[in-house]
Design a protein around this motif. Sequence first.
Motif, mmCIF file in Angstrom:
data_model
loop_
_atom_site.group_PDB
_atom_site.id
_atom_site.type_symbol
_atom_site.label_atom_id
_atom_site.label_comp_id
_atom_site.label_asym_id
_atom_site.label_seq_id
_atom_site.Cartn_x
_atom_site.Cartn_y
_atom_site.Cartn_z
ATOM 1 N N GLY A 78 -25.390 16.416 -16.409
ATOM 2 C CA GLY A 78 -24.780 17.719 -16.666
ATOM 3 C C GLY A 78 -23.802 18.115 -15.578
ATOM 4 O O GLY A 78 -22.695 18.592 -15.853
ATOM 5 N N GLY A 79 -24.191 17.914 -14.328
ATOM 6 C CA GLY A 79 -23.306 18.257 -13.215
ATOM 7 C C GLY A 79 -22.036 17.431 -13.220
ATOM 8 O O GLY A 79 -20.935 17.966 -13.013
ATOM 9 N N LEU A 80 -22.158 16.141 -13.466
ATOM 10 C CA LEU A 80 -20.980 15.272 -13.507
ATOM 11 C C LEU A 80 -20.062 15.635 -14.670
ATOM 12 O O LEU A 80 -18.833 15.650 -14.518
ATOM 13 C CB LEU A 80 -21.392 13.806 -13.582
ATOM 14 N N LEU A 81 -20.634 15.956 -15.829
ATOM 15 C CA LEU A 81 -19.812 16.354 -16.979
ATOM 16 C C LEU A 81 -19.079 17.662 -16.705
ATOM 17 O O LEU A 81 -17.921 17.822 -17.106
ATOM 18 C CB LEU A 81 -20.659 16.459 -18.244
ATOM 19 N N LEU A 82 -19.722 18.579 -16.015
ATOM 20 C CA LEU A 82 -19.050 19.833 -15.651
ATOM 21 C C LEU A 82 -17.940 19.587 -14.637
ATOM 22 O O LEU A 82 -16.880 20.228 -14.688
ATOM 23 C CB LEU A 82 -20.048 20.845 -15.104
ATOM 24 N N MET A 83 -18.149 18.652 -13.724
ATOM 25 C CA MET A 83 -17.119 18.348 -12.736
ATOM 26 C C MET A 83 -15.955 17.575 -13.360
ATOM 27 O O MET A 83 -14.802 17.772 -12.984
ATOM 28 C CB MET A 83 -17.708 17.566 -11.561
ATOM 29 N N LEU A 84 -16.249 16.687 -14.315
ATOM 30 C CA LEU A 84 -15.190 15.918 -14.975
ATOM 31 C C LEU A 84 -14.303 16.798 -15.849
ATOM 32 O O LEU A 84 -13.107 16.544 -15.981
ATOM 33 C CB LEU A 84 -15.797 14.788 -15.814
ATOM 34 N N ALA A 85 -14.881 17.803 -16.470
ATOM 35 C CA ALA A 85 -14.132 18.745 -17.308
ATOM 36 C C ALA A 85 -14.522 20.160 -16.884
ATOM 37 O O ALA A 85 -15.386 20.785 -17.509
ATOM 38 C CB ALA A 85 -14.437 18.508 -18.784
ATOM 39 N N PRO A 86 -13.917 20.658 -15.820
ATOM 40 C CA PRO A 86 -14.294 21.971 -15.291
ATOM 41 C C PRO A 86 -14.093 23.132 -16.268
ATOM 42 O O PRO A 86 -14.591 24.225 -16.031
ATOM 43 C CB PRO A 86 -13.399 22.140 -14.061
ATOM 44 N N ASP A 87 -13.380 22.871 -17.368
ATOM 45 C CA ASP A 87 -13.240 23.920 -18.389
ATOM 46 C C ASP A 87 -14.508 24.031 -19.240
ATOM 47 O O ASP A 87 -14.628 24.925 -20.067
ATOM 48 C CB ASP A 87 -12.023 23.656 -19.273
ATOM 49 N N GLY A 88 -15.466 23.129 -19.021
ATOM 50 C CA GLY A 88 -16.742 23.173 -19.740
ATOM 51 C C GLY A 88 -16.725 22.502 -21.093
ATOM 52 O O GLY A 88 -17.731 22.510 -21.807
ATOM 53 N N SER A 89 -15.594 21.898 -21.463
ATOM 54 C CA SER A 89 -15.438 21.351 -22.813
ATOM 55 C C SER A 89 -16.406 20.213 -23.140
ATOM 56 O O SER A 89 -16.837 20.087 -24.291
ATOM 57 C CB SER A 89 -14.000 20.887 -23.036
ATOM 58 N N LEU A 90 -16.774 19.396 -22.168
ATOM 59 C CA LEU A 90 -17.676 18.275 -22.453
ATOM 60 C C LEU A 90 -19.101 18.733 -22.750
ATOM 61 O O LEU A 90 -19.856 18.013 -23.417
ATOM 62 C CB LEU A 90 -17.687 17.282 -21.286
ATOM 63 N N LEU A 91 -19.474 19.902 -22.267
ATOM 64 C CA LEU A 91 -20.823 20.435 -22.524
ATOM 65 C C LEU A 91 -20.787 21.703 -23.374
ATOM 66 O O LEU A 91 -21.814 22.360 -23.545
ATOM 67 C CB LEU A 91 -21.543 20.740 -21.199
ATOM 68 N N MET A 92 -19.611 22.021 -23.886
ATOM 69 C CA MET A 92 -19.433 23.256 -24.659
ATOM 70 C C MET A 92 -19.900 24.476 -23.862
ATOM 71 O O MET A 92 -20.552 25.373 -24.398
ATOM 72 C CB MET A 92 -20.134 23.173 -26.017
ATOM 73 N N ALA A 93 -19.597 24.477 -22.570
ATOM 74 C CA ALA A 93 -19.936 25.592 -21.692
ATOM 75 C C ALA A 93 -18.766 26.576 -21.701
ATOM 76 O O ALA A 93 -17.637 26.211 -21.381
ATOM 77 C CB ALA A 93 -20.199 25.090 -20.276
ATOM 78 N N ASP A 94 -19.034 27.773 -22.068
ATOM 79 C CA ASP A 94 -18.003 28.800 -22.196
ATOM 80 C C ASP A 94 -17.519 29.246 -20.811
ATOM 81 O O ASP A 94 -18.312 29.762 -20.020
ATOM 82 C CB ASP A 94 -18.580 29.990 -22.959
ATOM 83 N N PRO A 95 -16.224 29.075 -20.525
ATOM 84 C CA PRO A 95 -15.699 29.521 -19.234
ATOM 85 C C PRO A 95 -15.835 31.039 -19.040
ATOM 86 O O PRO A 95 -15.904 31.517 -17.915
ATOM 87 C CB PRO A 95 -14.225 29.114 -19.265
ATOM 88 N N ALA A 96 -15.907 31.788 -20.130
ATOM 89 C CA ALA A 96 -16.059 33.244 -20.033
ATOM 90 C C ALA A 96 -17.393 33.622 -19.396
ATOM 91 O O ALA A 96 -17.534 34.714 -18.851
ATOM 92 C CB ALA A 96 -15.937 33.876 -21.419
ATOM 93 N N ALA A 97 -18.368 32.722 -19.431
ATOM 94 C CA ALA A 97 -19.665 32.995 -18.815
ATOM 95 C C ALA A 97 -19.529 33.132 -17.303
ATOM 96 O O ALA A 97 -20.392 33.731 -16.653
ATOM 97 C CB ALA A 97 -20.655 31.887 -19.151
ATOM 98 N N LEU A 98 -18.453 32.609 -16.749
ATOM 99 C CA LEU A 98 -18.236 32.664 -15.308
ATOM 100 C C LEU A 98 -17.504 33.930 -14.856
ATOM 101 O O LEU A 98 -17.333 34.137 -13.656
ATOM 102 C CB LEU A 98 -17.453 31.427 -14.853
ATOM 103 N N ASP A 99 -17.063 34.747 -15.793
ATOM 104 C CA ASP A 99 -16.361 35.982 -15.438
ATOM 105 C C ASP A 99 -17.234 36.837 -14.529
ATOM 106 O O ASP A 99 -18.409 37.070 -14.805
ATOM 107 C CB ASP A 99 -15.980 36.780 -16.696
ATOM 108 N N GLY A 100 -16.647 37.270 -13.432
ATOM 109 C CA GLY A 100 -17.359 38.128 -12.493
ATOM 110 C C GLY A 100 -18.270 37.384 -11.529
ATOM 111 O O GLY A 100 -18.978 38.005 -10.737
ATOM 112 N N THR A 101 -18.262 36.064 -11.571
ATOM 113 C CA THR A 101 -19.147 35.289 -10.686
ATOM 114 C C THR A 101 -18.441 34.801 -9.432
ATOM 115 O O THR A 101 -19.097 34.357 -8.495
ATOM 116 C CB THR A 101 -19.711 34.049 -11.412
ATOM 117 N N GLY A 102 -17.132 34.819 -9.425
ATOM 118 C CA GLY A 102 -16.380 34.266 -8.310
ATOM 119 C C GLY A 102 -15.982 32.814 -8.536
ATOM 120 O O GLY A 102 -15.267 32.232 -7.730
#
Length: 171
Positions: free
Chosen positions: A39-63
Amino acid sequence: MTATGTHRIQASGRPLTRSGSEKTLITLESVTSATALAGGLLLMLAPDGSLLMADPAALDGTGFGDWLLPGAALALFVGLGFAVTAVWQWRRGPYARFLSLAAGVGLVLFEVVQFSLIGFHPLQAVFGVVGVVTAVLAWRLPGAKHGATGGALVRRAEPAQAQAVAHHEDR
């Protein structure tokens, strides 16, 4: 005659076989490590979250502007941390029980921080439970088996051998 270092007598009374709890703990640590590293490597390879379908909006307000640093934290702290812990537990290294306990508590804390930053996700609950189970399994391991002595698995001396050694040393 045996070569130096190839034959050791076990002093701590540890059995050669592993308990079901010990096997479960090592397996749980290994699987947790593999999933966190992936999971960590997939997030680092595609920091937009696309490989894990992680919504970048979830990071709003986190820094965090993207998933690169959260992915690195996941891979480093959980992935690599649990890999080291699993290997150390498998080797029955010194203080392995306490390292596993710390890893389990650390995973729970990691999930609490993650929840406080990005809100709830079902995987947080799953890995929070994994952390609790890891800590409980480590806590329940007998301290004599995982104390300060550590070391690799070795064959235990038979009582007759131990008596013969003690008799020989008395001379």
